[in-house]
Motif scaffolding. Sequence first.
Motif, mmCIF file in Angstrom:
data_model
loop_
_atom_site.group_PDB
_atom_site.id
_atom_site.type_symbol
_atom_site.label_atom_id
_atom_site.label_comp_id
_atom_site.label_asym_id
_atom_site.label_seq_id
_atom_site.Cartn_x
_atom_site.Cartn_y
_atom_site.Cartn_z
ATOM 1 N N PHE A 1 0.838 -1.199 0.000
ATOM 2 C CA PHE A 1 0.000 0.000 0.000
ATOM 3 C C PHE A 1 0.876 1.254 0.000
ATOM 4 N N LEU A 2 1.963 1.190 0.767
ATOM 5 C CA LEU A 2 2.830 2.365 0.901
ATOM 6 C C LEU A 2 3.919 2.410 -0.164
ATOM 7 N N THR A 3 3.860 1.446 -1.082
ATOM 8 C CA THR A 3 4.837 1.337 -2.179
ATOM 9 C C THR A 3 6.274 1.209 -1.682
ATOM 10 N N ILE A 4 6.488 0.504 -0.560
ATOM 11 C CA ILE A 4 7.863 0.257 -0.114
ATOM 12 C C ILE A 4 8.110 -1.239 0.131
ATOM 13 N N SER A 5 7.456 -2.068 -0.677
ATOM 14 C CA SER A 5 7.633 -3.522 -0.524
ATOM 15 C C SER A 5 9.088 -3.935 -0.630
ATOM 16 N N HIS A 6 9.834 -3.226 -1.498
ATOM 17 C CA HIS A 6 11.226 -3.611 -1.715
ATOM 18 C C HIS A 6 12.095 -3.415 -0.477
ATOM 19 N N LEU A 7 11.589 -2.707 0.523
ATOM 20 C CA LEU A 7 12.399 -2.449 1.719
ATOM 21 C C LEU A 7 12.132 -3.444 2.848
ATOM 22 N N ALA A 8 11.208 -4.382 2.607
ATOM 23 C CA ALA A 8 10.723 -5.250 3.692
ATOM 24 C C ALA A 8 11.827 -5.864 4.535
ATOM 25 N N ASP A 9 12.890 -6.335 3.894
ATOM 26 C CA ASP A 9 13.916 -7.061 4.656
ATOM 27 C C ASP A 9 15.128 -6.222 5.017
ATOM 28 N N GLN A 10 15.041 -4.907 4.751
ATOM 29 C CA GLN A 10 16.124 -4.009 5.164
ATOM 30 C C GLN A 10 16.037 -3.758 6.661
ATOM 31 N N ARG A 11 17.188 -3.536 7.271
ATOM 32 C CA ARG A 11 17.155 -3.101 8.676
ATOM 33 C C ARG A 11 16.559 -1.703 8.724
ATOM 34 N N ALA A 12 15.653 -1.488 9.686
ATOM 35 C CA ALA A 12 14.934 -0.214 9.722
ATOM 36 C C ALA A 12 15.869 0.973 9.939
ATOM 37 N N SER A 13 17.041 0.722 10.547
ATOM 38 C CA SER A 13 17.956 1.841 10.782
ATOM 39 C C SER A 13 18.605 2.312 9.480
ATOM 40 N N ASN A 14 18.518 1.481 8.427
ATOM 41 C CA ASN A 14 19.215 1.812 7.181
ATOM 42 C C ASN A 14 18.371 2.561 6.158
ATOM 43 N N ILE A 15 17.058 2.630 6.345
ATOM 44 C CA ILE A 15 16.240 3.267 5.311
ATOM 45 C C ILE A 15 16.264 4.787 5.502
ATOM 46 N N SER A 16 15.843 5.509 4.463
ATOM 47 C CA SER A 16 15.970 6.966 4.492
ATOM 48 C C SER A 16 14.941 7.597 5.421
ATOM 49 N N GLY A 17 15.161 8.890 5.712
ATOM 50 C CA GLY A 17 14.272 9.613 6.618
ATOM 51 C C GLY A 17 12.828 9.600 6.131
ATOM 52 N N GLY A 18 12.646 9.827 4.817
ATOM 53 C CA GLY A 18 11.300 9.861 4.258
ATOM 54 C C GLY A 18 10.633 8.500 4.343
ATOM 55 N N GLN A 19 11.450 7.465 4.068
ATOM 56 C CA GLN A 19 10.897 6.114 4.134
ATOM 57 C C GLN A 19 10.503 5.750 5.560
ATOM 58 N N LYS A 20 11.266 6.299 6.535
ATOM 59 C CA LYS A 20 10.898 6.059 7.933
ATOM 60 C C LYS A 20 9.541 6.685 8.249
ATOM 61 N N LYS A 21 9.282 7.846 7.625
ATOM 62 C CA LYS A 21 7.986 8.490 7.829
ATOM 63 C C LYS A 21 6.865 7.596 7.300
ATOM 64 N N LEU A 22 7.126 6.976 6.150
ATOM 65 C CA LEU A 22 6.130 6.053 5.601
ATOM 66 C C LEU A 22 5.931 4.870 6.536
ATOM 67 N N LEU A 23 7.039 4.410 7.100
ATOM 68 C CA LEU A 23 6.967 3.294 8.042
ATOM 69 C C LEU A 23 6.110 3.685 9.252
ATOM 70 N N GLU A 24 6.276 4.932 9.703
ATOM 71 C CA GLU A 24 5.469 5.426 10.828
ATOM 72 C C GLU A 24 3.981 5.347 10.478
ATOM 73 N N LEU A 25 3.679 5.762 9.255
ATOM 74 C CA LEU A 25 2.290 5.734 8.807
ATOM 75 C C LEU A 25 1.822 4.276 8.716
ATOM 76 N N GLY A 26 2.718 3.414 8.219
ATOM 77 C CA GLY A 26 2.395 1.996 8.064
ATOM 78 C C GLY A 26 2.040 1.358 9.396
#
Lengths: 263, 334
Positions: free
Chosen positions: A136-161
Motif C-alpha cells: 500500500f505504501l509502495t515500499i515492498s522492496h524495503l521489507a527485509d532491510q534493517r529499519a535503521s538503514n532506510i531513508s528519513g522519508g521512508q521512515k515516515k512512511l513506516l510510521e504511517l504503516g
Amino acid sequence: MIVVENLHRHFGGFRAVDGASLKIETGSITGLIGPNGAGKTTLFNVVAGRLPPTSGRVVMDGEDITGMAPHELFAKGLLRTFQIAHEFGSMTVRENLMMVPAAQSGESLWNACFRRGAVAAEEKRLRDKADEVLEFLTISHLADQRASNISGGQKKLLELGRTMMVDAKIVFLDEVGAGVNRTLLNTIGDAIVRLNKERGYTFCVIEHDMDFIARLCNPVICMAEGKVLAQGTVEEVKNDERVIEAYLGTGLKNKVKEEAAHG
Amino acid sequence: MDFLNALVALLNFVVIPGVAYGSQLALGALGVTLIFGVLRFSNFAHGDTMAFGTAIVIMFTWLFQSWGISFGPLPTALLALPFGIAATAALVLATDAGIYKFYRRQKAAPIILVIVSAGVMFVMNGLVRLIIGVEERNFTDGARFLLDGNTFKAATGLAEPLVIKTTVAVTVVVAVICVAALFWFLQKTRTGKSMRAFSDNEDLALLSGINPDRVVQVTWIIAAALAVIAGTLYGLDKSFRPFVYFQLLLPVFAAAVVGGLGSPLGAIAGGYIVALSEVVLTYAWKKVATYVLPDSLAPDGLMQLLSTDYKVAVSFSILIIVLLFMPTGIFKGK
C-alpha cells in the motif's frame, strides 16, 4: 470525535499549552498549524498520553481519556507518529510492522511453548498484513532491510504503516512531511487520503507545508502561544488577522498590508 | 607425551575452571544486561540478588536433605532451584513495586536509579546475612567427580590427571540450557520481542501498544532467575559466602560492560573473557612450562603473572581498558 477542553501543560513557569480547546470531528482530516513553539507537539504529547496535562480534559467519543497511558490509548484506537521518525533500528522493516498489534496469542509463554501451531498461524497472518501495508505504501522492496538503514522519508512512511497494522480510529501525525521530498510527500498525502476515505481513519496533522495542508485538511486549526487562535477552512484561517500576526508579527503584518494596498 | 601432559595440565587448571567460572559470570552478566537494556540503569543489587537466591536454595537443599530427598549423582540444590527462583522473583518484584516504580513514575535520571539500586544492595546484603549468616557454606552433594584423576591416568597412561568435577559439568550444561532458552524467548516469543522493542526504543514500544509494566515485570523475573542460577552454580562449584557474592558484582559488571551493556550476546562473551583472563593471569604456569620447555630452560619460579590476590584487579583493569578504547563494548551496547 476528540474534544480537548481548556487544556494546560506547563513546564515550570513556561506555559507550552495554555488553555487550548478544540474539537476533531470523526472522519475529518484536521490540520494543526502554528508558528514554531506554538505548543502543537506538546498538545499531541498530552493527548496521546506521553505527558500528563497540568489541567484540562481530553474526551474521546464521550469517554474521558485524560492522562491515560499510551498503550491504553492504543487499545482504544488512538495512535500517533513522531516528528522525528522512531523505529526499532535492530529489526527489519517488516518486523517493525509486525511488532505493532498488541495482545496476540504469542503473547503468553504458555502458547509460545505449547501451542506452536496457533502462534505460527498468527505470525503468518501478521506477516501477510505487514506485506499488504508495505505494498500500500509502495515500499515492498524495503521489507527485509534493517529499519535503521532506510531513508528519513521512508521512515515516515513506516510510521504511517504502523498505524495501518491495527484498525486505528484516530491518528495524530506530527510533521509527517518534514524533511521529505515532494514525490514522497505526495505518496504520503495520497496514503492519508485513501486511509481516510477507504478505512474511515480520522487524522489530525501537524504540518508547516501550507500546500500540503491546503490539499488535505479541512478544517484547519491554528495555534499560537499555547492557545487556539482560529479554526475554519484553509482560506479562512490563512486570511485571519490574528493568524497572520502570529506568523509575521505586528510590524511585518502592517508592511505586508501596505504593500498589498499599493500593489 | 610431554606435550600431551602439558595440554592436559592446561585443560585441567586453566580451560576447565575458566569455562566454568565464565559460564557463571555470563549468567550473572546476562541479568545485569537485561535490566540495563529494559530499565536503563546498572543494577548494583545484582550480586546480592544472586546471594539472596542462593541462600534460599541452600535452605531448601537442607530441607530436602533432612527429608532424605536426593537427586542421584546430581546436587540436590538443582531440585531446590525453582524454589529459590520463586522467592527471589517475589523479592525483586516487591522491590520494584515498592521502590523502583516510584522513581520510574518520576522519570528519574538513570544515575538516580543506580544510587537507588546501591541502597537496595545494602538492604539485601543485610537481609542475606540475617537469613543465613556470614559463615562459609558448602552445599554440594551427589557424586563428586564426573571424571576423576586416577581413572583418567589409568586409562591414558599420562602423568597428569584430568579431573572434571560434577559441579563443573552441571554448570556448563545448565548455562547452555539457560542461554538457549533465553535466546529462544527473546527471539521467538511475543513477550521477548516486546522486551527487545522496549529496549530498542521505549517511546515507540509504548505507541505500539506494549504494556510497559508487563515488560518490566517479565524482565525482573528473568533477571532474578538468571541471578539465582548463576549464584547457585557458583556456590556449588566453590562455596557460598555472602561477602564473596557482594564482590562478584565487579567481574559480573566487567563482563556485561566488556560485551556491551544491553547486548545479551556480549554478556556471554564478556563472561568468558573476564573469567579466562583472571585464570590465565593468576595461574602458576610452572607445571605446563616444565613439560613443554627443554630441561635447560626449566623455570625456577612459579611463573605466575599475578598473585591470586590480584584477581579482582584483573576485572578492574579489563573494565578500564574497555571503557577507554571501546566504550560501547565488543558487541556495541549502549
